[in-house]
Scaffold this motif. Structure first.
Motif, PDB file in Angstrom:
ATOM      1  N   ASP A 187      22.769 -11.383  -6.681  1.00  0.00           N
ATOM      2  CA  ASP A 187      23.484 -10.799  -5.547  1.00  0.00           C
ATOM      3  C   ASP A 187      23.900 -11.936  -4.620  1.00  0.00           C
ATOM      4  O   ASP A 187      23.401 -13.062  -4.749  1.00  0.00           O
ATOM      5  N   PHE A 188      24.828 -11.641  -3.725  1.00  0.00           N
ATOM      6  CA  PHE A 188      25.425 -12.693  -2.904  1.00  0.00           C
ATOM      7  C   PHE A 188      25.413 -12.304  -1.432  1.00  0.00           C
ATOM      8  O   PHE A 188      25.613 -11.138  -1.088  1.00  0.00           O
ATOM      9  N   MET A 189      25.221 -13.305  -0.628  1.00  0.00           N
ATOM     10  CA  MET A 189      25.232 -13.080   0.819  1.00  0.00           C
ATOM     11  C   MET A 189      25.960 -14.259   1.446  1.00  0.00           C
ATOM     12  O   MET A 189      25.831 -15.392   0.986  1.00  0.00           O
ATOM     13  N   GLN A 190      26.750 -13.960   2.473  1.00  0.00           N
ATOM     14  CA  GLN A 190      27.408 -15.063   3.166  1.00  0.00           C
ATOM     15  C   GLN A 190      27.018 -15.023   4.625  1.00  0.00           C
ATOM     16  O   GLN A 190      27.071 -13.972   5.268  1.00  0.00           O
ATOM     17  N   VAL A 191      26.601 -16.138   5.133  1.00  0.00           N
ATOM     18  CA  VAL A 191      26.226 -16.217   6.539  1.00  0.00           C
ATOM     19  C   VAL A 191      27.064 -17.293   7.213  1.00  0.00           C
ATOM     20  O   VAL A 191      27.602 -18.185   6.559  1.00  0.00           O
ATOM     21  N   SER A 192      27.186 -17.181   8.506  1.00  0.00           N
ATOM     22  CA  SER A 192      27.852 -18.258   9.234  1.00  0.00           C
ATOM     23  C   SER A 192      26.996 -18.573  10.437  1.00  0.00           C
ATOM     24  O   SER A 192      26.247 -17.734  10.929  1.00  0.00           O
ATOM     25  N   SER A 193      27.069 -19.820  10.857  1.00  0.00           N
ATOM     26  CA  SER A 193      26.281 -20.184  12.034  1.00  0.00           C
ATOM     27  C   SER A 193      27.170 -20.850  13.052  1.00  0.00           C
ATOM     28  O   SER A 193      28.164 -21.489  12.714  1.00  0.00           O
ATOM     29  N   TYR A 194      26.801 -20.667  14.285  1.00  0.00           N
ATOM     30  CA  TYR A 194      27.599 -21.248  15.347  1.00  0.00           C
ATOM     31  C   TYR A 194      27.186 -22.707  15.496  1.00  0.00           C
ATOM     32  O   TYR A 194      26.015 -23.023  15.619  1.00  0.00           O
ATOM     33  N   GLY A 195      28.139 -23.590  15.428  1.00  0.00           N
ATOM     34  CA  GLY A 195      27.831 -25.012  15.552  1.00  0.00           C
ATOM     35  C   GLY A 195      29.081 -25.795  15.283  1.00  0.00           C
ATOM     36  O   GLY A 195      30.186 -25.249  15.333  1.00  0.00           O
ATOM     37  N   ASN A 196      28.950 -27.081  14.984  1.00  0.00           N
ATOM     38  CA  ASN A 196      30.138 -27.828  14.589  1.00  0.00           C
ATOM     39  C   ASN A 196      30.113 -28.025  13.082  1.00  0.00           C
ATOM     40  O   ASN A 196      29.252 -27.481  12.395  1.00  0.00           O
ATOM     41  N   ALA A 197      31.050 -28.814  12.569  1.00  0.00           N
ATOM     42  CA  ALA A 197      31.217 -28.901  11.115  1.00  0.00           C
ATOM     43  C   ALA A 197      29.984 -29.457  10.414  1.00  0.00           C
ATOM     44  O   ALA A 197      29.752 -29.168   9.252  1.00  0.00           O
ATOM     45  N   THR A 198      29.188 -30.278  11.078  1.00  0.00           N
ATOM     46  CA  THR A 198      28.096 -30.935  10.367  1.00  0.00           C
ATOM     47  C   THR A 198      26.698 -30.559  10.864  1.00  0.00           C
ATOM     48  O   THR A 198      25.718 -31.105  10.409  1.00  0.00           O
ATOM     49  N   SER A 199      26.587 -29.631  11.819  1.00  0.00           N
ATOM     50  CA  SER A 199      25.237 -29.206  12.200  1.00  0.00           C
ATOM     51  C   SER A 199      25.241 -27.738  12.618  1.00  0.00           C
ATOM     52  O   SER A 199      26.230 -27.234  13.144  1.00  0.00           O
ATOM     53  N   SER A 200      24.116 -27.072  12.364  1.00  0.00           N
ATOM     54  CA  SER A 200      24.069 -25.652  12.684  1.00  0.00           C
ATOM     55  C   SER A 200      23.201 -25.426  13.913  1.00  0.00           C
ATOM     56  O   SER A 200      22.295 -26.193  14.202  1.00  0.00           O
ATOM     57  N   SER A 201      23.486 -24.360  14.644  1.00  0.00           N
ATOM     58  CA  SER A 201      22.803 -24.109  15.918  1.00  0.00           C
ATOM     59  C   SER A 201      21.594 -23.205  15.759  1.00  0.00           C
ATOM     60  O   SER A 201      20.752 -23.149  16.626  1.00  0.00           O
ATOM     61  N   GLY A 202      21.549 -22.477  14.636  1.00  0.00           N
ATOM     62  CA  GLY A 202      20.460 -21.526  14.457  1.00  0.00           C
ATOM     63  C   GLY A 202      20.868 -20.106  14.825  1.00  0.00           C
ATOM     64  O   GLY A 202      20.139 -19.162  14.587  1.00  0.00           O
ATOM     65  N   ILE A 203      22.049 -19.963  15.411  1.00  0.00           N
ATOM     66  CA  ILE A 203      22.562 -18.616  15.673  1.00  0.00           C
ATOM     67  C   ILE A 203      23.312 -18.210  14.415  1.00  0.00           C
ATOM     68  O   ILE A 203      24.380 -18.743  14.109  1.00  0.00           O
ATOM     69  N   VAL A 204      22.714 -17.289  13.675  1.00  0.00           N
ATOM     70  CA  VAL A 204      23.223 -16.965  12.347  1.00  0.00           C
ATOM     71  C   VAL A 204      23.808 -15.565  12.337  1.00  0.00           C
ATOM     72  O   VAL A 204      23.238 -14.644  12.912  1.00  0.00           O
ATOM     73  N   ARG A 205      24.936 -15.419  11.688  1.00  0.00           N
ATOM     74  CA  ARG A 205      25.555 -14.096  11.577  1.00  0.00           C
ATOM     75  C   ARG A 205      25.761 -13.793  10.091  1.00  0.00           C
ATOM     76  O   ARG A 205      26.182 -14.676   9.335  1.00  0.00           O
ATOM     77  N   ILE A 206      25.446 -12.561   9.682  1.00  0.00           N
ATOM     78  CA  ILE A 206      25.670 -12.185   8.284  1.00  0.00           C
ATOM     79  C   ILE A 206      27.133 -11.768   8.144  1.00  0.00           C
ATOM     80  O   ILE A 206      27.563 -10.779   8.725  1.00  0.00           O
TER      81      ILE A 206
END
Ligand code: IMP
Ligand code: MG
Length: 192
Positions: free
Chosen positions: A61-80
């Motif tokens: 199965d597949f899941m896609q998440v995105s995180s708020y941050g810039n191109a090379t680091s993630s902030s930890g605020i994750v959205r499905i």
């Protein structure tokens, strides 16, 4: 101008390691079936190759998440962005991810998925950057520890490019430098 990519882990080594991980998973879950959850887009090449080397029944199965941050680091605020199609209730779940960097994405995601009542849940990652860790994540199956460098290939991208490289490479600093310097200003949602 074309970026210069240097090889960090050659194709043969990546493939041999994935074969080894597939054999370990097959052994650990012998007599059972395993439900692989691939984290899009980065995990897709790894998940497909891994699945080919698992000898017990596999579902995907597949899941896609995105995180708020810039191109090379993630902030930890994750959205499905794309949720799973199938229930994971009662299943032996293995999350398949390309790389654990700050650890923030999986640190957030694993407890969320645990609430959906899988029988068990483990994490399999192709790459790990231990020097970058900010949030704790337990990696049950790991391909390679790598130094703190931005890597591409085998599903990993730099501005959506290079996912299709069959090896793990590093974008040469002089080629990546210009854009990397401008990056902190460009905050926004990035797809993993
Ligand atoms: P986290 O910092 O552990 O939350 O990492 C989240 C995501 O950032 C990974 O799943 C990748 O999609 C991306 N990422 C982190 N390091 C790299 C890298 O070196 N190359 C390409 N993508 C990366
Ligand atoms: Mg990813």
């Amino acid at each position: 101008m074309a970026d210069k990519i240097s090889v960090l882990i050659p194709e043969e080594e990546v493939n041999a390691k994935i074969q080894e991980l597939g054999a370990r998973i097959s052994e650990d879950y012998a007599g059972k079936a395993v439900h692989l959850i691939c984290i899009l887009k980065g995990g897709v090449f790894f998940a497909c190759e891994l699945a080919k080397h698992i000898t017990i029944p596999v579902s995907l199965d597949f899941m896609q998440v995105s995180s708020y941050g810039n191109a090379t680091s993630s902030s930890g605020i994750v959205r499905i962005k794309k949720d799973l199609d199938d229930s994971m209730e009662g299943k032996e779940v293995v999350i398949v991810e390309d790389i654990i960097d700050s650890g923030r994405t999986l640190h957030y995601l694993i407890p969320v998925l645990k609430q959906r009542n899988p029988k068990s849940i483990r994490l399999c990652a192709l790459l790990n950057k231990p020097d970058r860790r900010e949030a704790e994540v337990q990696i049950d199956y790991l391909g390679f520890d790598i130094p703190d460098e931005f890597v591409v290939g085998y599903g990993l991208d730099y501005a959506q490019k290079y996912r299709n490289l069959p090896f793990i490479g590093v974008v040469e600093p002089d080629a990546a430098g210009e854009e990397a310097e401008a990056e902190p200003e460009k905050k926004g949602e990035t797809v993993e």
